[in-house]
Design a protein around this motif. Structure first.
Motif, mmCIF file in Angstrom:
data_model
loop_
_atom_site.group_PDB
_atom_site.id
_atom_site.type_symbol
_atom_site.label_atom_id
_atom_site.label_comp_id
_atom_site.label_asym_id
_atom_site.label_seq_id
_atom_site.Cartn_x
_atom_site.Cartn_y
_atom_site.Cartn_z
ATOM 1 N N ILE A 41 48.820 48.099 37.706
ATOM 2 C CA ILE A 41 48.759 47.683 36.306
ATOM 3 C C ILE A 41 48.822 46.157 36.274
ATOM 4 C CG2 ILE A 41 49.818 47.825 34.014
ATOM 5 C CD1 ILE A 41 48.813 50.507 34.997
ATOM 6 N N GLY A 42 47.941 45.528 35.511
ATOM 7 C CA GLY A 42 47.926 44.078 35.419
ATOM 8 C C GLY A 42 48.297 43.583 34.024
ATOM 9 N N PHE A 43 48.958 42.436 34.002
ATOM 10 C CA PHE A 43 49.275 41.737 32.751
ATOM 11 C C PHE A 43 48.872 40.285 32.940
ATOM 12 C CE2 PHE A 43 51.928 38.916 30.282
ATOM 13 C CZ PHE A 43 52.010 39.506 29.038
ATOM 14 N N VAL A 44 48.201 39.684 31.940
ATOM 15 C CA VAL A 44 47.749 38.300 32.050
ATOM 16 C C VAL A 44 48.126 37.552 30.769
ATOM 17 C CG1 VAL A 44 45.794 36.744 32.362
ATOM 18 C CG2 VAL A 44 45.804 38.974 33.514
ATOM 19 N N GLY A 45 48.827 36.426 30.917
ATOM 20 C CA GLY A 45 49.137 35.610 29.741
ATOM 21 C C GLY A 45 50.281 34.645 29.974
ATOM 22 N N LYS A 46 50.028 33.352 29.747
ATOM 23 C CA LYS A 46 51.103 32.363 29.862
ATOM 24 C C LYS A 46 52.144 32.540 28.773
ATOM 25 C CE LYS A 46 48.642 28.519 32.106
ATOM 26 N NZ LYS A 46 48.197 27.106 31.956
ATOM 27 N N GLU A 47 51.680 32.795 27.550
ATOM 28 C CA GLU A 47 52.603 32.997 26.430
ATOM 29 C C GLU A 47 53.098 34.440 26.463
ATOM 30 O OE1 GLU A 47 51.271 31.194 22.629
ATOM 31 O OE2 GLU A 47 49.497 30.611 23.782
ATOM 32 N N TRP A 48 53.934 34.725 27.446
ATOM 33 C CA TRP A 48 54.278 36.091 27.805
ATOM 34 C C TRP A 48 55.056 36.841 26.729
ATOM 35 C CZ3 TRP A 48 59.563 36.958 28.237
ATOM 36 C CH2 TRP A 48 60.365 35.821 28.388
ATOM 37 N N GLN A 49 55.845 36.138 25.929
ATOM 38 C CA GLN A 49 56.597 36.837 24.885
ATOM 39 C C GLN A 49 55.668 37.321 23.784
ATOM 40 O OE1 GLN A 49 59.393 33.528 24.349
ATOM 41 N NE2 GLN A 49 61.067 34.940 24.822
ATOM 42 N N ARG A 50 54.792 36.425 23.293
ATOM 43 C CA ARG A 50 53.846 36.806 22.240
ATOM 44 C C ARG A 50 52.884 37.878 22.726
ATOM 45 N NH1 ARG A 50 48.776 35.190 20.946
ATOM 46 N NH2 ARG A 50 48.750 33.393 22.348
ATOM 47 N N LYS A 51 52.538 37.841 23.998
ATOM 48 C CA LYS A 51 51.579 38.789 24.539
ATOM 49 C C LYS A 51 52.228 40.102 24.991
ATOM 50 C CE LYS A 51 48.427 35.059 25.780
ATOM 51 N NZ LYS A 51 47.306 35.377 24.907
ATOM 52 N N GLY A 52 53.558 40.223 24.790
ATOM 53 C CA GLY A 52 54.199 41.524 24.935
ATOM 54 C C GLY A 52 54.688 41.907 26.309
ATOM 55 N N LEU A 53 54.980 40.939 27.172
ATOM 56 C CA LEU A 53 55.425 41.290 28.520
ATOM 57 C C LEU A 53 56.721 42.108 28.533
ATOM 58 C CD1 LEU A 53 55.098 41.204 31.561
ATOM 59 C CD2 LEU A 53 56.170 38.941 31.581
ATOM 60 N N PRO A 54 57.749 41.778 27.734
ATOM 61 C CA PRO A 54 58.967 42.610 27.769
ATOM 62 C C PRO A 54 58.674 44.093 27.492
ATOM 63 C CG PRO A 54 59.425 40.558 26.645
ATOM 64 C CD PRO A 54 57.938 40.597 26.860
ATOM 65 N N PHE A 55 57.823 44.356 26.516
ATOM 66 C CA PHE A 55 57.475 45.738 26.210
ATOM 67 C C PHE A 55 56.641 46.337 27.339
ATOM 68 C CE2 PHE A 55 54.718 48.936 24.073
ATOM 69 C CZ PHE A 55 55.718 49.811 23.670
ATOM 70 N N ALA A 56 55.754 45.545 27.921
ATOM 71 C CA ALA A 56 54.939 46.027 29.036
ATOM 72 C C ALA A 56 55.823 46.459 30.206
ATOM 73 C CB ALA A 56 53.953 44.942 29.484
ATOM 74 N N VAL A 57 56.888 45.696 30.459
ATOM 75 C CA VAL A 57 57.821 46.046 31.540
ATOM 76 C C VAL A 57 58.462 47.399 31.247
ATOM 77 C CG1 VAL A 57 59.978 45.405 32.687
ATOM 78 C CG2 VAL A 57 58.250 43.656 32.210
ATOM 79 N N GLU A 58 58.851 47.635 29.997
ATOM 80 C CA GLU A 58 59.444 48.925 29.629
ATOM 81 C C GLU A 58 58.461 50.067 29.873
ATOM 82 O OE1 GLU A 58 61.731 49.348 25.962
ATOM 83 O OE2 GLU A 58 61.380 47.214 25.602
ATOM 84 N N VAL A 59 57.228 49.861 29.489
ATOM 85 C CA VAL A 59 56.212 50.910 29.636
ATOM 86 C C VAL A 59 55.959 51.214 31.110
ATOM 87 C CG1 VAL A 59 53.786 51.491 29.240
ATOM 88 C CG2 VAL A 59 55.114 50.372 27.434
ATOM 89 N N VAL A 60 55.792 50.165 31.916
ATOM 90 C CA VAL A 60 55.518 50.382 33.340
ATOM 91 C C VAL A 60 56.741 50.978 34.034
ATOM 92 C CG1 VAL A 60 54.859 49.270 35.503
ATOM 93 C CG2 VAL A 60 53.789 48.544 33.369
ATOM 94 N N THR A 61 57.926 50.575 33.635
ATOM 95 C CA THR A 61 59.146 51.163 34.193
ATOM 96 C C THR A 61 59.146 52.677 33.976
ATOM 97 O OG1 THR A 61 60.445 49.153 33.833
ATOM 98 C CG2 THR A 61 61.674 51.210 34.066
ATOM 99 N N ALA A 62 58.792 53.098 32.771
ATOM 100 C CA ALA A 62 58.750 54.530 32.469
ATOM 101 C C ALA A 62 57.670 55.234 33.278
ATOM 102 C CB ALA A 62 58.509 54.727 30.973
ATOM 103 N N GLN A 117 63.507 47.509 42.117
ATOM 104 C CA GLN A 117 63.602 47.358 43.572
ATOM 105 C C GLN A 117 62.174 47.270 44.117
ATOM 106 O OE1 GLN A 117 66.559 47.035 45.172
ATOM 107 N NE2 GLN A 117 67.544 47.202 43.145
ATOM 108 N N GLY A 118 61.564 46.107 43.977
ATOM 109 C CA GLY A 118 60.185 45.949 44.405
ATOM 110 C C GLY A 118 59.219 46.575 43.403
ATOM 111 N N GLY A 119 57.952 46.623 43.803
ATOM 112 C CA GLY A 119 56.949 47.248 42.955
ATOM 113 C C GLY A 119 56.305 46.309 41.951
ATOM 114 N N TYR A 120 56.585 45.007 42.061
ATOM 115 C CA TYR A 120 55.988 44.058 41.128
ATOM 116 C C TYR A 120 55.688 42.752 41.843
ATOM 117 C CZ TYR A 120 60.546 41.698 40.902
ATOM 118 O OH TYR A 120 61.699 41.018 41.216
ATOM 119 N N GLN A 121 54.746 42.002 41.286
ATOM 120 C CA GLN A 121 54.379 40.683 41.793
ATOM 121 C C GLN A 121 54.275 39.721 40.622
ATOM 122 O OE1 GLN A 121 50.806 42.378 44.000
ATOM 123 N NE2 GLN A 121 51.379 40.740 45.407
ATOM 124 N N LEU A 122 54.962 38.592 40.724
ATOM 125 C CA LEU A 122 54.882 37.544 39.719
ATOM 126 C C LEU A 122 54.025 36.437 40.306
ATOM 127 C CD1 LEU A 122 58.639 37.547 38.594
ATOM 128 C CD2 LEU A 122 56.726 38.914 37.709
#
Length: 356
Positions: free
Chosen positions: A195-216, A244-249
């Protein structure tokens, strides 16, 4: 001046930063070069050029201005443009602004109107900053002969907040996308995927919610990888404290990462267009995005899913699961910057003579 279809135009574009350094800036960068290639005379007036100046386009740099406070920076830039035009008259030129000016014929609106502040509590509206931003925005729209929104979302919003100016709105001219390397069709493992996410303005582009979705989703796909492109790792590391792993920043890179994604996830809270969405679709990567993205109008059912932000995490997980498990390839999204320039030619000619 007669509006003949083959008449070559003289076009002065005004943008603070000229170069492929952001969504709006890339729009101007690509558009001006295509207009040049169509045979028109093109000049650019800017604070600074952030790339090698294109051949055949005269670029006038006015010098950088302190970026804060933003309203003062915009006001000062507008005044510099006025003074430059007084010293360098362009009487037969169409002035196409991408900023908060009062010296233009056409303006392209690249973001949501500041007037949305009207919907906030009164104590959020009582400030010099708000008053000046509202003044600059209304002035820009009032002066323009035509207002070009870059998405249907922006068009609808402008018509809502400025109904008395809605007659100036043209049809949206959405960004183009450059052809590039496409994702090769592949079967995604039932317990994995990227799963990929792209965006410097990470809060407006929904990264916190994306993390919740991918976690689930990782509960049923333990091998799933989440790749985040845009923000510096230190800015967003805290969002992954329970992983515990599974992501790349990966931070920011001009290089395309889309071919390594199996799905682009873009649950933005506010996104006037979202060029990463069209770029992903151009690379044949399916997308799952929020319905507040301007690019949602270009997302067909074959290209992915568009969901309301109010939808449950389970709904978002199911949408990602459907895209990861798809057997049909994604149709390639195509929209050339040449097409964008040709759509502007129509708008320009409708505004002839410019100084009437």
């Amino acid at each position: 001046m007669t509006a003949t279809p083959d008449k070559k135009l003289k076009l002065l574009h005004v943008v603070r930063r000229y170069g492929p350094v952001g969504g709006m800036e890339r729009y101007v960068w690509e558009l001006t070069q295509e207009l040049r290639d169509l045979g028109h005379e093109v000049e650019v007036l800017c604070e600074v050029c952030l790339a090698e100046k294109p051949h055949g386009i005269e670029v006038h740099e006015l010098g950088t201005i302190a970026p804060r406070p933003r309203w003062l920076s915009l006001l000062r830039f507008g005044r510099r443009v006025e003074r430059w035009l007084e010293a360098n008259p362009h009487p037969d030129w169409l002035i196409h602004s991408h900023e908060r000016l009062c010296s233009h014929h056409i303006t392209t609106f690249h973001g949501p109107p500041f007037a949305t502040v009207r919907d906030r509590p009164w104590w959020r509206k009582v400030s010099v900053r708000v008053a000046m931003q509202m003044y600059l925005e209304r002035r820009e729209l009032t002066v323009a002969k035509s207002i070009v929104p870059n998405s249907t979302v922006i068009s609808d919003s402008l018509a809502h907040y400025y109904p008395e100016l809605a007659h100036k709105l043209t049809r949206p001219v959405v960004p183009g996308v450059a052809p590039g390397i496409t994702r090769e069709p592949r079967n995604v493992p039932s317990d994995g995927g990227v799963i990929g996410f792209v965006g410097k303005e990470w809060q407006r582009k929904g990264l916190p919610f994306a993390v919740e979705v991918v976690t689930a989703l990782r509960r049923t796909r333990p091998g799933l990888q989440f790749r985040v492109v845009g923000p510096a790792a230190a800015e967003v590391q805290h969002l992954f404290s329970g992983w515990q792993g599974g992501y790349q920043l990966l931070g920011w890179s001009d290089q395309s990462h889309f071919t390594g994604f199996d799905v682009l996830l873009h649950p933005a809270k506010a996104e006037p267009y979202g060029m990463v969405i069209s770029e992903a679709m151009a690379a044949r990567v399916p997308v799952v995005i929020s319905d507040v993205c301007g690019a949602a109008a270009q997302v067909t059912p074959a290209a992915g899913a568009v969901l309301p932000l109010s939808a449950s995490i389970e709904t978002w997980v199911n949408a990602l699961e459907q895209q990861l498990g798809r057997s049909e390839p994604v149709p390639q999204f195509e929209r050339s910057w040449r097409t964008v320039a040709q759509e502007y030619e129509v708008i320009y000619r409708q505004n002839l003579p410019f100084n009437a």
